[in-house]
Each structure stands twice: as structure tokens, then as C-alpha cells.
Design an enzyme around this catalytic site. Structure first.
Site, PDB file in Angstrom:
ATOM      1  N   HIS A   6     -20.266 -17.804 -21.850  1.00 31.26           N
ATOM      2  CA  HIS A   6     -20.494 -18.299 -23.211  1.00 31.26           C
ATOM      3  C   HIS A   6     -19.389 -19.250 -23.649  1.00 31.26           C
ATOM      4  O   HIS A   6     -19.162 -19.425 -24.845  1.00 31.26           O
ATOM      5  CB  HIS A   6     -20.632 -17.114 -24.172  1.00 31.26           C
ATOM      6  N   GLU A  58       3.806 -12.208 -22.183  1.00 34.12           N
ATOM      7  CA  GLU A  58       5.003 -11.755 -22.870  1.00 34.12           C
ATOM      8  C   GLU A  58       6.272 -11.961 -22.041  1.00 34.12           C
ATOM      9  O   GLU A  58       7.298 -12.383 -22.561  1.00 34.12           O
ATOM     10  CB  GLU A  58       4.790 -10.261 -23.168  1.00 34.12           C
ATOM     11  N   GLU A  97      -4.555  -5.809 -22.025  1.00 33.37           N
ATOM     12  CA  GLU A  97      -3.176  -5.337 -21.904  1.00 33.37           C
ATOM     13  C   GLU A  97      -2.461  -6.056 -20.751  1.00 33.37           C
ATOM     14  O   GLU A  97      -1.298  -6.434 -20.870  1.00 33.37           O
ATOM     15  CB  GLU A  97      -3.164  -3.807 -21.735  1.00 33.37           C
ATOM     16  N   TRP A 108      17.586 -11.041 -34.942  1.00 39.55           N
ATOM     17  CA  TRP A 108      16.335 -11.719 -34.631  1.00 39.55           C
ATOM     18  C   TRP A 108      16.012 -12.498 -35.896  1.00 39.55           C
ATOM     19  O   TRP A 108      15.661 -11.922 -36.925  1.00 39.55           O
ATOM     20  CB  TRP A 108      15.250 -10.700 -34.321  1.00 39.55           C
ATOM     21  N   LYS A 120       0.875  -8.405 -21.149  1.00 34.86           N
ATOM     22  CA  LYS A 120       2.096  -8.175 -20.363  1.00 34.86           C
ATOM     23  C   LYS A 120       2.546  -9.474 -19.691  1.00 34.86           C
ATOM     24  O   LYS A 120       3.703  -9.836 -19.711  1.00 34.86           O
ATOM     25  CB  LYS A 120       1.795  -7.143 -19.297  1.00 34.86           C
ATOM     26  N   ASN A 134      19.097  -5.102 -41.531  1.00 29.68           N
ATOM     27  CA  ASN A 134      17.876  -5.280 -40.743  1.00 29.68           C
ATOM     28  C   ASN A 134      16.713  -5.168 -41.710  1.00 29.68           C
ATOM     29  O   ASN A 134      16.559  -4.151 -42.384  1.00 29.68           O
ATOM     30  CB  ASN A 134      17.786  -4.191 -39.670  1.00 29.68           C
ATOM     31  N   GLY A 135      15.893  -6.215 -41.782  1.00 30.75           N
ATOM     32  CA  GLY A 135      14.749  -6.200 -42.684  1.00 30.75           C
ATOM     33  C   GLY A 135      14.582  -7.561 -43.323  1.00 30.75           C
ATOM     34  O   GLY A 135      15.124  -8.556 -42.843  1.00 30.75           O
ATOM     35  N   CYS A 159      16.189  -7.018 -35.200  1.00 36.19           N
ATOM     36  CA  CYS A 159      17.605  -6.894 -35.506  1.00 36.19           C
ATOM     37  C   CYS A 159      18.050  -5.455 -35.187  1.00 36.19           C
ATOM     38  O   CYS A 159      17.296  -4.507 -35.381  1.00 36.19           O
ATOM     39  CB  CYS A 159      17.964  -7.170 -36.955  1.00 36.19           C
ATOM     40  N   ARG A 212      16.487  -5.614 -29.493  1.00 35.21           N
ATOM     41  CA  ARG A 212      15.855  -5.727 -30.817  1.00 35.21           C
ATOM     42  C   ARG A 212      15.964  -7.130 -31.410  1.00 35.21           C
ATOM     43  O   ARG A 212      15.378  -7.435 -32.447  1.00 35.21           O
ATOM     44  CB  ARG A 212      16.506  -4.736 -31.788  1.00 35.21           C
ATOM     45  N   LYS A 214      11.961  -5.632 -29.648  1.00 29.33           N
ATOM     46  CA  LYS A 214      11.272  -4.384 -29.316  1.00 29.33           C
ATOM     47  C   LYS A 214      10.564  -3.771 -30.526  1.00 29.33           C
ATOM     48  O   LYS A 214       9.423  -3.366 -30.434  1.00 29.33           O
ATOM     49  CB  LYS A 214      12.282  -3.395 -28.734  1.00 29.33           C
TER      50      LYS A 214
HETATM   51  O1  M6R Z   1       6.656   0.254 -31.472  1.00 25.61           O
HETATM   52  P1  M6R Z   1       5.205  -0.077 -31.515  1.00 25.61           P
HETATM   53  O2  M6R Z   1       4.419   0.651 -30.481  1.00 25.61           O
HETATM   54  O3  M6R Z   1       4.595   0.090 -32.882  1.00 25.61           O
HETATM   55  O4  M6R Z   1       5.122  -1.623 -31.158  1.00 25.61           O
HETATM   56  C1  M6R Z   1       3.915  -2.324 -31.229  1.00 25.61           C
HETATM   57  C2  M6R Z   1       4.018  -3.656 -30.539  1.00 25.61           C
HETATM   58  O5  M6R Z   1       4.990  -4.450 -31.152  1.00 25.61           O
HETATM   59  C3  M6R Z   1       4.371  -3.510 -29.060  1.00 25.61           C
HETATM   60  O6  M6R Z   1       3.463  -2.689 -28.404  1.00 25.61           O
HETATM   61  C4  M6R Z   1       4.396  -4.893 -28.374  1.00 25.61           C
HETATM   62  O7  M6R Z   1       3.123  -5.439 -28.362  1.00 25.61           O
HETATM   63  C5  M6R Z   1       4.965  -4.744 -26.969  1.00 25.61           C
HETATM   64  N1  M6R Z   1       6.166  -5.502 -26.872  1.00 25.61           N
HETATM   65  C6  M6R Z   1       4.071  -5.251 -25.896  1.00 25.61           C
HETATM   66  O8  M6R Z   1       4.610  -5.018 -24.639  1.00 25.61           O
END
Ligand code: M6R
Length: 607
Positions: A505, A489, A482, A74, A486, A100-101, A2, A27, A602
Site C-alpha cells: 500500500h 536509536e 521494537e 541534556w 533499536k 533537572n526538569g 539531566c 541521562r 535514558k
Molecule cells: O523509562 P521508560 O521505560 O518510561 O522509558 C520510555 C522510553 O523513553 C524508552 O523505552 C526509550 O524508548 C528507550 N531508550 C528505547 O530503547
């Protein structure tokens, strides 16, 4: 999760709020709304879907008010719908609130208010807030006192902006575990969930601590502690430039941020590292302390956690201190063995990730020393930790983290070498070799980015696939994790990452004709091992892409992308770049919204 925005000044609030919401849309983007104070009182307009839906409502153009609040959602409690969107108001329409929360005790509060004849329109946790404020207000408390009393009843996390019909020249904001910044300008003030959204209006910011209140008017801001005693706050000037929060001619923020990596790495190295010395100003960690710690924990979520995995080996090799990497959401609930001999390092781009902050608070409570590695200046984590060091990646807007990741890996390597220099457990010559290579990384990242055409072609071949596999050994396995994150996501392609030796395995059962397997091969000692694993999948019909800085027989693979060689401990900084580009171009081929993938936000400010 949010985004909230607010304005109080002499300009029309509506365009400023919509503009701010568009910048905060990353967000959360399932519904949005704004409230302004008009001549005849508070007016709320809200709509399901993206900000563009809200902005296209005819009625919104009639808003003339110069004070207003806005929200992009969100969804947590209550499905995305106009009625569940913020702002919410109380039954008498005296107050409007954006939040937000998560209010954890909202059921109890709702029941309490229902017993007092309050009714509820939405399924949200937020709607209890304006009604609770109203409950205290009608008991004779003023605006600020009513907000404070309501906040006393709330359990959970919140960043709130509140308008009141009876106070048309004021706004109140307060936060607890959710982000909120106040931007000061001449005869006007701005509120936002993050700095970049209002960076074009001001560079002067105030940061609230938990349960501090700000009473804003056009030309002043009064700050109060939780007992409503007035407090002083120091304004902080932010040096980020406005263009770093714009797309600058790129199609998407993600692509821009991928290309910003050489500079982000350069800025992060900054003045901390020269060939001879590492400097961490204001950093009181001494040799004696390091000699007496039994363990380092690196704690984070998502990509930031992958950055921890990619650097754990540097701490172990050069400092000889056992180093564990933990997922913050697990760590916080597992009674970890921490004491004053534990050093806990928390990585977070946003500095607002709820689980990471909770893990930090737990570690502090158990007497560990804590270091935050953050990108956003003044964010919550930087204020909670004993020490804070910053990556200098600039604002990262795309939900998929790219330049923050590579900057985190670089900074953590520098930190590990800094400790290593204090501890002197490995020959200085070895440390200096890595330092020298770190200084080369910006240039090598530039060279790595030149592979873009090859990556784009490969994306074009595989973008319709439904499953992909990423393999690697040692640090290459973490790059595989990673790269896989990516891809899933932003392209919604199911993908898995495996330590290449684990394939036999179980997972190899999934390999069939035509499936794509991506191998990362950068460790000179493990080249042959990983190639053998790649051979095993080729035998079963896999289409293979190899990312490498080693000499390999290219003819055995479908495609090989060569990247510059570097010290093996630093290879994750470069080997991830083609994988970021691959995820990006696959997502583009599929016509998806790269910067705002579905269901994600984000900053994950709720657990
Ligand atoms: O703001 P932060 O680095 O704490 O966020 C952690 C994760 O939410 C963030 O890295 C998330 O996995 C990314 N969207 C991945 O690309």
C-alpha cells in the site's frame, strides 16, 4: 534527562561527584559541572561536553570541599555551552543550584527579577531559581524558607540541589515531577537522580514526594512538607547488587544487559509464577472488579510502549477484555474515555517518564484503577499508581532498553494470565500451556543468545547502509517496531517497520536493489503470508534477513536466524534478541557510542 548528584560528609566531594556524574552520564551528556563549598565560599566549575572534559580542567583538582553538587546536562533551554551548564548561581553568588526538569514560567519569573535589577548570564530556565531564592533570602527569610518560597513560584518540573554560602554545613533538596533519591550512610549523605549511581556507597534510601524538602547535614536529614512542617520518612533498603551497575568485563552496558536477559526474565518470573499458580502479593484486584471493566488501556512511551503492544493480544485472548495501547504523550492530551470501569496499566523502566506520569495522573483523576509496571524501585510512577508490580531486570544503564523490554513483556503476560485465571473465560488448560512456556523462557533466551556470531557477521555486511526495513505480521509486527527503534536509536541508520501486509500500500516503492529487509516470522498461522511479502521485496532486489522459529526454505533468503519455538504469545521475548544484537554490532562497526547515543537520554523526565 539531566543527572544530578550531591554529597555531604567528611570526604572530599569532588571525586565522589565526578564518579557519580560518570554513572549518570547516560541521562544527558552535552555539558557538566560541579560546585563545592570551599574555605572561601562556593566554587563552581563547569564545561561543555562530556564529564571527561570537566574532569580534565586543572582547577578542579584544587577543590577540597566536603559538600558539593553536580550536574550532567541534556539541553532543553539554551544550547550546550559552558555558560548554560549547571550549577547556576544568583547575582551575589550566595547560592548554587543544579536542576533537572523544566521551569515552564521562567520567562515571567525572569522578567519579574529583571525588574528588581537581577541580571542573567545564561539562556537557561534554571538561572531564575538561584536568583529567586536570593530575592526571598534578602527579604529576611532563612535558607529553607527562601527555597520554599521560590519553589512556590515555580511551574513545571524540578529536582533541585541547593548550596548556600552562609550555610556551609547544609544542603537543601526538593523535587516536583523529576527524580531524586537520597542515600544515607554513616556521617554522610548522598543525593542522586537514580539509585545505581550511588549504590556503591549505600543501600539505604529515602524517596521524596512532590514538594517535600530535605535539609541535609553530614549526620542528619530533616524532612519537611510543603508548609515546612517536619515530617518522618521511612528508609528503604535496596537489594540490587553493585556489580549490576558495573560493566563486569563487557565492552558496553548494552551488551551486558542483552546477555543479562535470561536472568532478568528468570528474576521477573520469580515467585509470581509456578506451573500451578500465579501470585501477586498485595494486589487487590478481584474477579468482581475485572468482570465489570469495559476496557484496559496500556500506556507508555518508546520501548515500554512496544512492550504494551507485544502483550495486548494476551489480555484480549485470555481475558476477553478490549485492550488499547496508547502513546502516553498522545493519551494525556486527547480526553480519553475513562471511568471507574477502565483499568489503566502504565509501563516504565525508569518510572520517571514525564508523559507516562502525566497520563497516570489523568487516569486517576477520571477514576480509573491504575497499575504501574516499573523496574526502578521507589520511582515516581510506583508512588502515584494504585498498585505497582516490578520487573526484576536490575539497573538498566544503556540508553537503548533491552532487558527491561523483555522483562516487561514477560511480566505483562503473567499479569494477563493472572486476570484470565480469575475470570475463567478460557479453558484452564490453555492458560496452563502458556504458563508452562513462560517458565521455559529463561533457558530459551540463553539459546537465542547463541546466535551471536551469525548476527555479528550480518552486521558486518550491512553496517554501511543508510536505510533498512523491518516486516512482520501480528505480534511479529510489534517486534519489527521494537527492532527498528533499536537500530535507529544506536546506529543512526534510518529504518522503518511495517505490518507486512501494508507493504503493497505504499512502502514497497522504497525497495530497490540491495536494500536490507528484515522479516520476523514466528506465528505458525501467518508464515506463508509473510514469506510472500518477503518474496515481493526479494523480486525487487532486497537483501533479506529472516528471524524465525518456523520451518522455512532458507535458500530463498540472504540469511536466516533460527530461534527457539515457544507459545506464539511469548515469541516477542525471543525474537527481539537477535535484533538487539544486530543494532548493537552495527553500532560497534560504525564506531559509535553504543551506550550513549546522540541526542538521547535514558530517562525522559520532560515532556
Ligand atoms: O523509562 P521508560 O521505560 O518510561 O522509558 C520510555 C522510553 O523513553 C524508552 O523505552 C526509550 O524508548 C528507550 N531508550 C528505547 O530503547
Amino acid at each position: 534527562m539531566c543527572g544530578i548528584i550531591g554529597y555531604i560528609g567528611n570526604k572530599k566531594a569532588k571525586p565522589i561527584l565526578i564518579n557519580g556524574l560518570l554513572r549518570l552520564e547516560y541521562r544527558g551528556y552535552d555539558s557538566a559541572g560541579i560546585a563545592t563549598i570551599e574555605k572561601d565560599g562556593i566554587k563552581i566549575i563547569k564545561e561543555k561536553g562530556r564529564i571527561s572534559n570537566l574532569a580534565s580542567i586543572d582547577e578542579i583538582n584544587n577543590l577540597e570541599g566536603t559538600i558539593g553538587i553536580g550536574h550532567t546536562r541534556w539541553a532543553t533551554h539554551g544550547k550546550p555551552s559552558a555558560i548554560n551548564s549547571h550549577p547556576h548561581s544568583d547575582n551575589s553568588k550566595t547560592f548554587a543550584v543544579v536542576h533537572n526538569g523544566i521551569i515552564e514560567n521562567y520567562n515571567k519569573l525572569r522578567k519579574f527579577l529583571q525588574e528588581k535589577n537581577y541580571t542573567f548570564l545564561s539562556d537557561t530556565d534554571t538561572e531564575v531559581i538561584p536568583n529567586l531564592i536570593h530575592y526571598y533570602y534578602k527579604e529576611g527569610n532563612n535558607f529553607l524558607e527562601s527555597v520554599k518560597l521560590a519553589c512556590d513560584d515555580l511551574k513545571g518540573s524540578f529536582a533541585l540541589e541547593i548550596l548556600c554560602n552562609d550555610y556551609p554545613d547544609n544542603m537543601i533538596v526538593v523535587r516536583q515531577d523529576s527524580p531524586l533519591v537520597i542515600g544515607r550512610s554513616l556521617n554522610e549523605n548522598y543525593i542522586s537522580s537514580d539509585i545505581p549511581a550511588i549504590l556503591s556507597f549505600t543501600k539505604d534510601f529515602f524517596f521524596l514526594n512532590d514538594r517535600e524538602f530535605a535539609l541535609l547535614s553530614r549526620d542528619s536529614i530533616d524532612f519537611y512538607d510543603n508548609n515546612l512542617n517536619k515530617i518522618d520518612k521511612i528508609v528503604k533498603s535496596i537489594e540490587w547488587n553493585t556489580s549490576s551497575a558495573e560493566k563486569d568485563g563487557y565492552d558496553d552496558f548494552m551488551l551486558k544487559e542483552i546477555y543479562e536477559q535470561p536472568n532478568a526474565i528468570r528474576e521477573t518470573i520469580g515467585s509470581k509464577l509456578s506451573e500451578n499458580k500465579i501470585f501477586f502479593n498485595d494486589f487487590e484486584i478481584e474477579k468482581n472488579y475485572l468482570e465489570n471493566i469495559s476496557r484496559i488501556y496500556i500506556i507508555a512511551c518508546g520501548t515500554a510502549m512496544n512492550a504494551g503492544l507485544a502483550t495486548k493480544a494476551t489480555f484480549e485472548k485470555f481475558c476477553k477484555i478490549p485492550t488499547e495501547v496508547e502513546i502516553a504523550s498522545e493519551f494525556r492530551y486527547k480526553e480519553p474515555l475513562i471511568d471507574e470501569h477502565t483499568l489503566c496499566i502504565f509501563i516504565s523502566q525508569s518510572g520517571e517518564t514525564a508523559d507516562t506520569i502525566a497520563a497516570l495522573k489523568l487516569s486517576k483523576a477520571k477514576n480509573a484503577k491504575t497499575i504501574a509496571v516499573a523496574n526502578v524501585i521507589g520511582s515516581s510512577i510506583t508512588r502515584e499508581a494504585d498498585f505497582c508490580i516490578y520487573t526484576h531486570a536490575g539497573p538498566e544503564i544503556a540508553v537503548a532498553s533491552t532487558k527491561a523490554y523483555t522483562s516487561q513483556v514477560v511480566l505483562l503476560n503473567i499479569l494477563a494470565l493472572y486476570f484470565a485465571e480469575l475470570l475463567q473465560k478460557v479453558p484452564t488448560k490453555e492458560i496452563n500451556q502458556v504458563k508452562k512456556e513462560i517458565l521455559e523462557l529463561p533457558k530459551k533466551a540463553e539459546i537465542t543468545l547463541r546466535n551471536v556470531a551469525e548476527v555479528k557477521n550480518f552486521a558486518n555486511v550491512v553496517y554501511k547502509e543508510t536505510d533498512m526495513f523491518f516486516l512482520g505480521r501480528g505480534l511479529d509486527y510489534y517486534t519489527a517496531c521494537e527492532g527498528s527503534l533499536k537500530l535507529k536509536e544506536i546506529s543512526y541508520i534510518h529504518s522503518e517497520s511495517y505490518a507486512a501486509g501494508e507493504l503493497k500500500h505504499g512502502p514497497i516503492a522504497l525497495i530497490e536493489n540491495g536494500v536490507t529487509v528484515i522479516g520476523i516470522i514466528t506465528n505458525p498461522n501467518l508464515v506463508e503470508k509473510t514469506i510472500s511479502n518477503m518474496q515481493e521485496v526479494i523480486t525487487r532486489g532486497a537483501k533479506t534477513l529472516v528471524i524465525t522459529n518456523q520451518k522455512v526454505n532458507e535458500s530463498q533468503f540472504f540469511k536466516v536466524i533460527n530461534i527457539p519455538n515457544t507459545n506464539p504469545y511469548l515469541s516477542p521475548v525471543l525474537s527481539i534478541i537477535p535484533l538487539q544484537l544486530l543494532a548493537y554490532y552495527i553500532s560497534k562497526e560504525k564506531g559509535l557510542d553504543v551506550d550513549k547515543p546522540r541526542n538521547l537520554a535514558k530517562s525522559v523526565t520532560v515532556e
